[in-house]
Design a protein around this motif. Structure first.
Motif, mmCIF file in Angstrom:
data_model
loop_
_atom_site.group_PDB
_atom_site.id
_atom_site.type_symbol
_atom_site.label_atom_id
_atom_site.label_comp_id
_atom_site.label_asym_id
_atom_site.label_seq_id
_atom_site.Cartn_x
_atom_site.Cartn_y
_atom_site.Cartn_z
ATOM 1 N N ASP A 11 -1.276 -17.648 -7.294
ATOM 2 C CA ASP A 11 -2.742 -17.050 -6.849
ATOM 3 C C ASP A 11 -3.194 -17.408 -5.523
ATOM 4 O O ASP A 11 -3.111 -18.500 -4.954
ATOM 5 N N ARG A 12 -3.175 -16.223 -4.805
ATOM 6 C CA ARG A 12 -3.688 -16.419 -3.454
ATOM 7 C C ARG A 12 -5.392 -15.822 -3.325
ATOM 8 O O ARG A 12 -5.588 -15.723 -2.407
ATOM 9 N N GLY A 13 -6.123 -15.971 -4.384
ATOM 10 C CA GLY A 13 -7.311 -15.357 -4.433
ATOM 11 C C GLY A 13 -8.315 -16.567 -3.920
ATOM 12 O O GLY A 13 -7.904 -17.445 -3.481
ATOM 13 N N ALA A 14 -9.418 -16.008 -3.970
ATOM 14 C CA ALA A 14 -10.509 -16.898 -3.379
ATOM 15 C C ALA A 14 -10.873 -18.119 -4.033
ATOM 16 O O ALA A 14 -11.246 -19.226 -3.506
ATOM 17 N N SER A 15 -10.792 -18.031 -5.473
ATOM 18 C CA SER A 15 -11.100 -19.194 -6.135
ATOM 19 C C SER A 15 -9.910 -20.151 -5.824
ATOM 20 O O SER A 15 -10.003 -21.459 -6.643
ATOM 21 N N LEU A 146 -10.266 -7.973 -7.773
ATOM 22 C CA LEU A 146 -10.534 -9.604 -7.821
ATOM 23 C C LEU A 146 -9.279 -9.877 -8.819
ATOM 24 O O LEU A 146 -9.617 -11.102 -8.909
ATOM 25 N N ASP A 147 -8.543 -9.393 -9.195
ATOM 26 C CA ASP A 147 -7.630 -9.800 -10.248
ATOM 27 C C ASP A 147 -6.266 -9.304 -9.816
ATOM 28 O O ASP A 147 -5.928 -8.033 -10.071
ATOM 29 N N ASP A 148 -5.178 -10.299 -9.371
ATOM 30 C CA ASP A 148 -4.058 -9.787 -8.824
ATOM 31 C C ASP A 148 -3.189 -9.978 -9.913
ATOM 32 O O ASP A 148 -2.562 -10.802 -10.165
#
Length: 214
Positions: A11-15, A146-148
């Motif tokens: 996971d490299r997302g903002a959250s 927003l969903d990798d």
């Protein structure tokens, strides 16, 4: 509160690094709530015998093998599987017959009816399938901002939990389904062994704590 992800390492997302109280992956159903295979097939109106694969990829033309939905159906048939889809309109459009539309909520309770599931790698389906020990081929939706899904599917494939393909052809699906029919239960079993449990209870407890409830 951030629901956990089995693929959190990718996971490299903002959250991923945002301040949060993190819990385990959250799913509506737990594996113990899965309906037995015979009962699940009867409830969904599926044949009692023979392998059946579920295609859950959203919109598509089941008669067009250049698209993912059509290729998935053709590959399943070539591998000797019946075909079920989650969209009634797709089943109705089949020119070859024998395509079963399935409708149940939550469908995760009935995944035991299927020998293989071909699905996108969205949060819900990804965790329901892997927590449920279902042999899975993930086709990540690359249009989600927003969903990798690509990272999530790659993580499962790298761990040997499932297979992933960026795009489907009848030939690649046939090969993948053959692998899953032979080894998919063992692959999915590795995901089940790594399952930290449903985070829903912990999330509810945190909400009660925030509300000052006993």
């Amino acid at each position: 509160i951030e629901p956990g992800d089995l693929a959190a390492a990718y996971d490299r997302g903002a959250s991923a690094t945002a301040p949060a109280r993190r819990v385990g992956p959250v799913t509506l159903c737990d594996p113990a709530e899965t309906v037995p295979r015979e009962e699940a097939r009867a409830a969904l109106g599926l044949p009692a015998d023979g392998p059946i694969g579920l295609v859950s990829l959203g919109a598509g033309n089941i008669n067009d093998t250049s698209g993912d939905v059509g290729a998935a159906a053709a590959g399943l048939r070539a591998a000797g599987c019946g075909v079920a889809v989650t969209q009634v309109e797709i089943a109705s459009a089949s020119s070859t017959g024998g395509v079963h539309a399935v409708r149940a909520y939550p469908l995760a309770r009935y995944y035991s009816a299927f020998d293989v599931v071909i699905a996108a790698a969205g949060y819900n389906s990804f965790h329901e399938l892997l927590r449920g020990g279902v042999p899975s081929l993930f086709v990540p939706n690359r249009s989600t901002a927003l969903d990798d899904q690509e990272a999530r599917a790659a993580f499962a494939a790298d761990r040997g939990w499932a297979l992933t393909l960026p795009h489907l052809t009848a030939a690649t699906v046939e090969d993948a389904v053959g692998t899953l029919l032979a080894d998919g239960r063992a692959m999915a079993g590795r995901a089940v062994a790594a399952d930290p449990g449903n985070g829903a209870g912990d999330a509810a407890a945190l909400l009660r704590e925030l509300a000052g409830a006993p």
